[in-house]
Structures are given as structure tokens and as C-alpha cells.
Design an enzyme around this catalytic site. Sequence first.
Site, short mmCIF file in Angstrom:
data_model
loop_
_atom_site.label_atom_id
_atom_site.label_comp_id
_atom_site.label_asym_id
_atom_site.label_seq_id
_atom_site.Cartn_x
_atom_site.Cartn_y
_atom_site.Cartn_z
N HIS A 41 81.02 40.16 189.55
CA HIS A 41 82.39 40.67 189.58
C HIS A 41 82.37 42.03 190.28
CE1 HIS A 41 86.32 41.95 188.60
NE2 HIS A 41 85.98 42.73 187.59
N CYS A 46 89.31 39.50 184.27
CA CYS A 46 88.35 39.54 185.38
C CYS A 46 87.27 38.47 185.26
CB CYS A 46 87.71 40.92 185.48
SG CYS A 46 88.91 42.21 185.76
N ASN A 68 88.73 46.01 193.06
CA ASN A 68 88.59 45.04 191.97
C ASN A 68 89.80 44.09 192.03
OD1 ASN A 68 88.56 43.70 189.52
ND2 ASN A 68 88.03 45.51 188.32
O1 UT7 Z 1 87.31 44.67 185.95
C1 UT7 Z 1 87.24 44.86 184.59
C2 UT7 Z 1 86.19 45.75 184.23
N1 UT7 Z 1 86.48 47.12 184.59
C3 UT7 Z 1 85.49 47.91 184.90
O2 UT7 Z 1 84.38 47.43 184.99
C4 UT7 Z 1 85.74 49.37 185.08
C5 UT7 Z 1 84.67 50.13 184.34
N2 UT7 Z 1 84.76 51.57 184.47
C6 UT7 Z 1 84.51 52.22 185.62
O3 UT7 Z 1 84.27 51.60 186.65
C7 UT7 Z 1 84.47 53.72 185.61
O4 UT7 Z 1 84.46 54.17 184.27
C8 UT7 Z 1 85.67 54.38 186.35
C9 UT7 Z 1 85.53 54.15 187.85
C10 UT7 Z 1 86.97 53.81 185.84
C11 UT7 Z 1 85.66 55.90 186.12
O5 UT7 Z 1 84.43 56.46 186.52
P1 UT7 Z 1 83.65 57.46 185.56
O6 UT7 Z 1 82.44 57.89 186.27
O7 UT7 Z 1 83.46 56.74 184.25
O8 UT7 Z 1 84.64 58.65 185.46
P2 UT7 Z 1 85.32 59.29 184.16
O9 UT7 Z 1 86.33 58.35 183.59
O10 UT7 Z 1 84.24 59.77 183.26
O11 UT7 Z 1 86.09 60.52 184.79
C12 UT7 Z 1 85.38 61.63 185.37
C13 UT7 Z 1 86.39 62.65 185.85
C14 UT7 Z 1 87.46 62.97 184.82
O12 UT7 Z 1 87.72 64.35 184.89
P3 UT7 Z 1 87.08 65.36 183.82
O13 UT7 Z 1 87.56 64.87 182.48
O14 UT7 Z 1 85.59 65.22 183.97
O15 UT7 Z 1 87.63 66.66 184.24
C15 UT7 Z 1 88.65 62.22 185.29
O16 UT7 Z 1 89.87 62.80 184.90
O17 UT7 Z 1 87.09 62.13 186.99
C16 UT7 Z 1 88.49 62.29 186.79
N3 UT7 Z 1 89.18 61.19 187.49
C17 UT7 Z 1 89.54 61.27 188.77
N4 UT7 Z 1 89.44 62.24 189.68
C18 UT7 Z 1 89.89 62.00 190.92
C19 UT7 Z 1 89.51 59.97 187.01
N5 UT7 Z 1 90.10 59.23 187.99
C20 UT7 Z 1 90.12 60.02 189.09
C21 UT7 Z 1 90.59 59.83 190.40
N6 UT7 Z 1 90.45 60.83 191.28
N7 UT7 Z 1 91.17 58.67 190.81
#
Ligand code: UT7
Length: 326
Positions: A253, A120, A283
Site C-alpha cells: 500500500h 486502504c 495515497n
Molecule cells: O492509508 C492508511 C494508512 N495511513 C498511513 O499509513 C499514514 C501513517 N502516518 C504517516 O504517514 C505520518 O504519520 C504522517 C505523514 C501523517 C505524518 O508524519 P510524521 O513524521 O508522523 O509527522 P508528525 O505528525 O509527527 O508531525 C511533525 C510536525 C508537527 O509539528 P510539531 O508538532 O512537531 O511542531 C506537525 O504539526 O510536522 C507538522 N506537520 C506539517 N508541517 C508542514 C504536519 N503536517 C504538516 C504539513 N506541512 N503538511
Amino acid sequence: MTRRYSRIVGTGSFLPPRRVTNTELAAQLAQRGIETSDEWIVERTGIHARHFAAPEVSSSDLGAEAARRALQAAGVPLQEIDLIIVATSTPDMIFPSTAAILQRKLGIAGCPAFDVQAVCCGFIHALAVADAMIQADAASKALVIGAEVFSRILDFNDRTTCVLFGDGAGAVVLTASGQPGILATDLHADGRLTDILYVPGHVAGGKALGDPFLRMEGRAVFRHAVTLLGETARAVLDKAGKTEADIDWLVPHQANIRIMLGSAKKLRLPLEKVIVTVDEHGNTSAASVPLALDCGVRAGQIRPGQLLLLEAVGGGLTWGAALLTF
Ligand code: UT7
């Protein structure tokens, strides 16, 4: 003797026509038993839709169209281009480079054409390399392109990643100039973090071996991203002798609106000074910064003479920034 700078004289971008909304994607995933929703995606990422390329369309196709548009905007004849750098993590082939394939599609030959792989943060790396080559008089008119078909490496059984990415391309024409131009660049990598964002598969013995899909520990990447973007933004400002108050536009980004807002907050910039396209593009990895730049230019937000801070973080981890007068 006046300093030789590189300067962006034209921008272009291209999105494949198929726009997929969160609701449409969620309905497709539901058929596989994967549960997600428009509400979750919007709240956690700011993404509403992304574009997916048709199966026969490659990164070089998207990149070539973005490059044509950038050349047209710049008013630079194609034949005068003496350097092509493509940033991509979804190359058309293992080799030759996507840049060489794109050069052929544009209909020119002879000038150096090579790829840069920094995921990225690839476009920032490509821009820094082109800037250094122009400053060193190794090139005078460069096409710098970010082009991706990330839909090809998404695991549509993994809801934590497949809702985040899209396809597209952005390009700039960078020319030698007595006027600044790119004021400073700053690049970094930390290979100790390879395993929080990667596509581990590879080709050997006539087969694709291992897992060919994108894997990400989202929370870990998120945590590193905000800190590293803050550091690299500060570094380019210091190198150029500028402060955050001088910035007209932050062109970050486009991975997650929450990371972008966190980054803007560190620079004490209001949202009104941030170019946001993540809502419509998702993204697009190496394409995201030049795509956002071109959207900002064509929307009349970014104007000549303004100071822009471009920044990105990606797999590697890699991170970096460029500060420039547009
Ligand atoms: O481009 C390269 C760089 N990449 C990035 O910058 C990405 C960086 N990371 C992020 O943007 C975020 O961490 C994400 C968008 C990937 C995830 O957001 P988050 O607020 O960190 O969510 P999380 O991973 O802590 O997940 C929260 C909950 C989880 O459930 P539990 O464990 O709390 O029950 C996940 O299983 O959300 C759940 N979850 C979803 N639910 C519905 C994860 N993906 C989804 C989904 N739909 N698509």
C-alpha cells in the site's frame, strides 16, 4: 483432482488527468493561511504529486476505465466476466453499490457486483473474497477493482491529512486456473482502533450529519502500520510455505515511503524489490495496490512467473496481505 486456483491474467489502471504537485498544492493552501512545503511533504512521506479527479468524475468512472484496460491486457471478453467486486471508501452513492454502477457503465448485466469496504486494505479484501469464490467454483472470471476519489473527503484546512491522498483506480482480471495463482491471503481488523483513522459523518433525515472529512492520528497509524504489515507478510509466507528470499516483488500500500521501507526491511528486501508509486500518486487508498501492481507490470518490472507479496493497512484498522505467482 487438481486444485482450482485463481490467477491474475491482466492488470489495468487509470489516473484522472489533473496532476497536482506539492508546490502547487502548497500555494493553494497558503491562500487559506495553511502552511506546508514541498520539502516537508517529500521528507515525511515521499510524495511529490497526486492526481485529483474533476468534480463530475466518480469512483465508478475511474474504476470502469481501469477495468477496461485490465480486460484488454487479459484478452478476456467483457461478456465472460461473472463477478465484479469494487473496493472503495468513496462510493458514488450510498446505494446502489459502486460495483453495480460500474457494471452498468461497462455495459454488462446479470453477474454479481458488490462493494467491499475495508478502506486502504479494501483491494486485498476484495481479492481474497474473489479468490475464495473462484476456488469454491462460485465464479470463474472476476474483475477486482480498487477505485477512489479521496479528494472529496479531504479537509483542505487540515495540513496533516490533505497533502497525503489522491484519486485513481486499479483493476485486475482474476480467472480460475489449474496453475497457481494466488497462493495465500491473510485478512484482519481491529475495531478498537476505529477512531485513529475515520470519516465520522453520515446521512440522516435528508442531511449530512457530523464531520464528513477524513481524520487521522498519523503517528498512531504509522506505528501500528509497520508492526501489522510485518505480521501479515509473515503469515502469508508461512501459509504458502515460502520465505522472504522467494519474493520477487513487494507491492505495498502506497501511504508513506517510510512505512514501505520499514516493511521491506522487516522482510530483508532491498528497495529494488519494492514497487514504488507513492511519489507520483500519493495515497489512493483502496486503489493504491492495484495501481502500483499495474504500473510495475507495464514498466516491465513485474514479469510472469514471479512471486509477489501484496500488503496493506487502513482504517478500521484493517490489514492484510496476498501472496501470488504472477
Ligand atoms: O492509508 C492508511 C494508512 N495511513 C498511513 O499509513 C499514514 C501513517 N502516518 C504517516 O504517514 C505520518 O504519520 C504522517 C505523514 C501523517 C505524518 O508524519 P510524521 O513524521 O508522523 O509527522 P508528525 O505528525 O509527527 O508531525 C511533525 C510536525 C508537527 O509539528 P510539531 O508538532 O512537531 O511542531 C506537525 O504539526 O510536522 C507538522 N506537520 C506539517 N508541517 C508542514 C504536519 N503536517 C504538516 C504539513 N506541512 N503538511
